[in-house]
Write an enzyme that holds these catalytic residues in place. Sequence first.
Site, PDB file in Angstrom:
ATOM      1  N   GLY A  10      12.809   9.901  30.286  1.00  0.00           N
ATOM      2  CA  GLY A  10      12.437   9.289  31.559  1.00  0.00           C
ATOM      3  C   GLY A  10      13.276   8.065  31.840  1.00  0.00           C
ATOM      4  O   GLY A  10      13.402   7.172  30.993  1.00  0.00           O
ATOM      5  N   GLY A  12      12.722   5.864  34.388  1.00  0.00           N
ATOM      6  CA  GLY A  12      12.002   5.030  35.356  1.00  0.00           C
ATOM      7  C   GLY A  12      12.059   3.589  34.875  1.00  0.00           C
ATOM      8  O   GLY A  12      12.983   3.189  34.160  1.00  0.00           O
ATOM      9  N   ASN A  37      16.645  12.513  31.756  1.00  0.00           N
ATOM     10  CA  ASN A  37      15.907  12.352  33.019  1.00  0.00           C
ATOM     11  C   ASN A  37      16.193  13.558  33.904  1.00  0.00           C
ATOM     12  O   ASN A  37      17.292  14.108  33.883  1.00  0.00           O
ATOM     13  CB  ASN A  37      16.355  11.072  33.729  1.00  0.00           C
ATOM     14  CG  ASN A  37      15.407  10.670  34.846  1.00  0.00           C
ATOM     15  OD1 ASN A  37      14.244  10.377  34.586  1.00  0.00           O
ATOM     16  ND2 ASN A  37      15.891  10.669  36.075  1.00  0.00           N
ATOM     17  N   GLU A 169      -0.061  -0.337  50.726  1.00  0.00           N
ATOM     18  CA  GLU A 169       1.355  -0.609  51.028  1.00  0.00           C
ATOM     19  C   GLU A 169       1.913   0.446  51.984  1.00  0.00           C
ATOM     20  O   GLU A 169       2.690   0.139  52.884  1.00  0.00           O
ATOM     21  CB  GLU A 169       2.178  -0.644  49.730  1.00  0.00           C
ATOM     22  CG  GLU A 169       1.865  -1.863  48.873  1.00  0.00           C
ATOM     23  CD  GLU A 169       2.991  -2.229  47.919  1.00  0.00           C
ATOM     24  OE1 GLU A 169       3.572  -1.310  47.318  1.00  0.00           O
ATOM     25  OE2 GLU A 169       3.286  -3.432  47.784  1.00  0.00           O
ATOM     26  N   ASP A 296       3.497   4.422  32.741  1.00  0.00           N
ATOM     27  CA  ASP A 296       2.303   5.103  33.260  1.00  0.00           C
ATOM     28  C   ASP A 296       1.776   6.168  32.297  1.00  0.00           C
ATOM     29  O   ASP A 296       0.642   6.623  32.442  1.00  0.00           O
ATOM     30  CB  ASP A 296       2.616   5.768  34.615  1.00  0.00           C
ATOM     31  CG  ASP A 296       2.756   4.742  35.737  1.00  0.00           C
ATOM     32  OD1 ASP A 296       2.699   3.538  35.449  1.00  0.00           O
ATOM     33  OD2 ASP A 296       2.931   5.156  36.902  1.00  0.00           O
ATOM     34  N   GLN A 313       5.445  -3.589  36.444  1.00  0.00           N
ATOM     35  CA  GLN A 313       5.507  -4.819  35.650  1.00  0.00           C
ATOM     36  C   GLN A 313       5.169  -4.532  34.183  1.00  0.00           C
ATOM     37  O   GLN A 313       5.856  -4.995  33.269  1.00  0.00           O
ATOM     38  CB  GLN A 313       4.482  -5.786  36.243  1.00  0.00           C
ATOM     39  CG  GLN A 313       4.670  -7.195  35.856  1.00  0.00           C
ATOM     40  CD  GLN A 313       3.563  -8.097  36.403  1.00  0.00           C
ATOM     41  OE1 GLN A 313       3.289  -9.103  35.802  1.00  0.00           O
ATOM     42  NE2 GLN A 313       2.940  -7.764  37.498  1.00  0.00           N
ATOM     43  N   LYS A 372       7.591 -10.853  47.592  1.00  0.00           N
ATOM     44  CA  LYS A 372       7.648  -9.422  47.246  1.00  0.00           C
ATOM     45  C   LYS A 372       9.108  -8.960  47.190  1.00  0.00           C
ATOM     46  O   LYS A 372       9.504  -8.203  46.304  1.00  0.00           O
ATOM     47  CB  LYS A 372       6.866  -8.632  48.316  1.00  0.00           C
ATOM     48  CG  LYS A 372       6.892  -7.150  48.145  1.00  0.00           C
ATOM     49  CD  LYS A 372       5.872  -6.687  47.149  1.00  0.00           C
ATOM     50  CE  LYS A 372       5.914  -5.189  46.974  1.00  0.00           C
ATOM     51  NZ  LYS A 372       4.979  -4.736  45.956  1.00  0.00           N
TER      52      LYS A 372
HETATM   53  P1  FAD Z   1       8.427   6.059  36.479  1.00  0.00           P
HETATM   54  O1  FAD Z   1       9.033   4.829  37.037  1.00  0.00           O
HETATM   55  O2  FAD Z   1       7.626   6.948  37.362  1.00  0.00           O
HETATM   56  O3  FAD Z   1       9.587   6.918  35.783  1.00  0.00           O
HETATM   57  C1  FAD Z   1       9.387   8.162  35.167  1.00  0.00           C
HETATM   58  C2  FAD Z   1      10.718   8.885  35.135  1.00  0.00           C
HETATM   59  O4  FAD Z   1      10.574  10.086  34.357  1.00  0.00           O
HETATM   60  C3  FAD Z   1      11.201   9.330  36.502  1.00  0.00           C
HETATM   61  O5  FAD Z   1      12.580   9.054  36.635  1.00  0.00           O
HETATM   62  C4  FAD Z   1      10.935  10.838  36.521  1.00  0.00           C
HETATM   63  O6  FAD Z   1      11.817  11.546  37.364  1.00  0.00           O
HETATM   64  C5  FAD Z   1      11.155  11.189  35.061  1.00  0.00           C
HETATM   65  N1  FAD Z   1      10.467  12.404  34.639  1.00  0.00           N
HETATM   66  C6  FAD Z   1       9.160  12.702  34.819  1.00  0.00           C
HETATM   67  N2  FAD Z   1       8.869  13.896  34.268  1.00  0.00           N
HETATM   68  C7  FAD Z   1      10.027  14.356  33.718  1.00  0.00           C
HETATM   69  C8  FAD Z   1      10.361  15.523  32.978  1.00  0.00           C
HETATM   70  N3  FAD Z   1       9.463  16.443  32.677  1.00  0.00           N
HETATM   71  N4  FAD Z   1      11.630  15.651  32.553  1.00  0.00           N
HETATM   72  C9  FAD Z   1      12.573  14.700  32.835  1.00  0.00           C
HETATM   73  N5  FAD Z   1      12.309  13.580  33.518  1.00  0.00           N
HETATM   74  C10 FAD Z   1      11.046  13.409  33.958  1.00  0.00           C
HETATM   75  N6  FAD Z   1       3.905  -1.384  40.358  1.00  0.00           N
HETATM   76  C11 FAD Z   1       4.100  -2.717  40.384  1.00  0.00           C
HETATM   77  O7  FAD Z   1       4.116  -3.362  39.312  1.00  0.00           O
HETATM   78  N7  FAD Z   1       4.282  -3.401  41.556  1.00  0.00           N
HETATM   79  C12 FAD Z   1       4.309  -2.767  42.754  1.00  0.00           C
HETATM   80  O8  FAD Z   1       4.496  -3.406  43.799  1.00  0.00           O
HETATM   81  C13 FAD Z   1       4.118  -1.356  42.772  1.00  0.00           C
HETATM   82  N8  FAD Z   1       4.176  -0.692  43.942  1.00  0.00           N
HETATM   83  C14 FAD Z   1       4.095   0.677  43.932  1.00  0.00           C
HETATM   84  C15 FAD Z   1       4.234   1.338  45.147  1.00  0.00           C
HETATM   85  C16 FAD Z   1       4.213   2.726  45.181  1.00  0.00           C
HETATM   86  C17 FAD Z   1       4.403   3.435  46.497  1.00  0.00           C
HETATM   87  C18 FAD Z   1       4.017   3.452  43.966  1.00  0.00           C
HETATM   88  C19 FAD Z   1       3.987   4.964  43.990  1.00  0.00           C
HETATM   89  C20 FAD Z   1       3.855   2.802  42.750  1.00  0.00           C
HETATM   90  C21 FAD Z   1       3.892   1.406  42.720  1.00  0.00           C
HETATM   91  N9  FAD Z   1       3.757   0.693  41.517  1.00  0.00           N
HETATM   92  C22 FAD Z   1       3.911  -0.677  41.516  1.00  0.00           C
HETATM   93  C23 FAD Z   1       3.545   1.407  40.220  1.00  0.00           C
HETATM   94  C24 FAD Z   1       4.864   1.601  39.485  1.00  0.00           C
HETATM   95  O9  FAD Z   1       5.817   2.176  40.336  1.00  0.00           O
HETATM   96  C25 FAD Z   1       4.687   2.476  38.237  1.00  0.00           C
HETATM   97  O10 FAD Z   1       3.673   1.912  37.432  1.00  0.00           O
HETATM   98  C26 FAD Z   1       6.007   2.542  37.436  1.00  0.00           C
HETATM   99  O11 FAD Z   1       6.981   3.240  38.175  1.00  0.00           O
HETATM  100  C27 FAD Z   1       5.794   3.224  36.084  1.00  0.00           C
HETATM  101  O12 FAD Z   1       7.008   3.262  35.388  1.00  0.00           O
HETATM  102  P2  FAD Z   1       7.316   4.433  34.354  1.00  0.00           P
HETATM  103  O13 FAD Z   1       8.605   4.101  33.689  1.00  0.00           O
HETATM  104  O14 FAD Z   1       6.140   4.713  33.510  1.00  0.00           O
HETATM  105  O15 FAD Z   1       7.467   5.736  35.258  1.00  0.00           O
END
Ligand code: FAD
Length: 395
Positions: A10, A12, A37, A169, A296, A313, A372
């Site tokens: 991932g 993200g 990814n 939002e 997440d 965050q 922001k």
């Molecule tokens: P992600 O950032 O979702 O990254 C996961 C990655 O894994 C992605 O690139 C995805 O494509 C990849 N992936 C998934 N499954 C697979 C697979 N099977 N094979 C290969 N790749 C895969 N949080 C804040 O702190 N402040 C904010 O203002 C805020 N605003 C938000 C607004 C919106 C509209 C949304 C939807 C969320 C918001 N959040 C905010 C929450 C925040 O975006 C998430 O908590 C954060 O992105 C989690 O990070 P992560 O690395 O766990 O996952």
Amino acid sequence: MSVPKIVILGAGFGGLMTAKGLQKELGYNEADITLVNQNSYHYITTKLHEPAAGTSHHDHARLSISSVINTNRIKFIQDRVSAIKPEAKEVHLENGEPLSYDYLVVALGGAPETFGIKGLLENAFFIRNINSVRMIREHMEYMFSRYQEEKREDLITIVVGGAGFTGIEYVGELVDRMPELCREYDIPLEKVRIINVEAAPTVLPGFDKELVDYAVKYLESKGVEFLISTPIEECTEDGVILKGGKEIKAATIVWTGGVRGNKVVEESGIETMRGRVKVDEYLRAPGYDNVFIIGDSSLVFNEQERPYPPTAQMATQQGQHLAKNIASLIRGGELKPFKYEPKGTIASLGNKEAIGILGDKKMTGWSAAFMKKIVDLRWLFLLGGISLVLRKGKL
Ligand code: FAD
């Protein structure tokens, strides 16, 4: 001499921070690092509500992974993870050969939590990734374009399910977008309905009441209708059916009501709660000392034993911490426990309005909206320094 293999799943917030951190912490010959990814780009999830409403282009919410990591140091594989096999220390990919690892970092993000609401997966849209927000914008515009011919009110009615962070939002962006969209399709603005439906007794559950009141007052002044304490029972092709049987006819339904863990993690045999893994103080999965779960996909509890909400965050801090810990492990050092340090929360209400708390300071209006944007720029800075901020950032 063979070096430890680190595989990061991932790209993200969590995965990229781990990759960037390892790139910085480890010397060239200390580890073999692979990042997997499904897309060649990173999408900035925290900005996805903007292209979903059409207030910005989706390219503003993504950047190519090879532009932010050193691909001489980190091998990047674009593929979909189909399975994690912790017993065999393997990751299976949809198209490539299985990958073996000594240390695994799972940062695959989450999936929409539908709470079993009938028809939601089939009939609602979700703000999840670049493709999903492209579809929302295109669909909404197509519905508006049909209004002149068909004069059906449901074509210009948008239901947003969930009034948490993402829902609010998104509604804020819709409010910004509507005047222009209505001009484009010759629709009187007052005819458009934006209805935000929430099962909890308040908008933004858990947030400061004064700030919630500010947000509701502002959004209502722009015509948004809030239905709180109103669970959605079913989502159909025609709209939503609320508890008690009332139906709202709407051609665009966007569900933002919650996040659960990634299916791949859920099916890995690692113990999960609603698809998320309760990690230990070192961010390890229960039973596997070499599997770390962040973002997440993970669940971290506060001192009152309540889970922290899944945020960028949290994912960022976990990724930064984990990179240091893995580097230390590889060098035979100790792991340090992870402690989340919330810096504050800001929810945008469109481009020029927001509410938030930074430290113990409450903020509303343009100053919150400005903060922001600074938070958004900080993410670009962490990824690519000042040059990326100048290239991709916008105030
Ligand atoms: P992600 O950032 O979702 O990254 C996961 C990655 O894994 C992605 O690139 C995805 O494509 C990849 N992936 C998934 N499954 C697979 C697979 N099977 N094979 C290969 N790749 C895969 N949080 C804040 O702190 N402040 C904010 O203002 C805020 N605003 C938000 C607004 C919106 C509209 C949304 C939807 C969320 C918001 N959040 C905010 C929450 C925040 O975006 C998430 O908590 C954060 O992105 C989690 O990070 P992560 O690395 O766990 O996952």
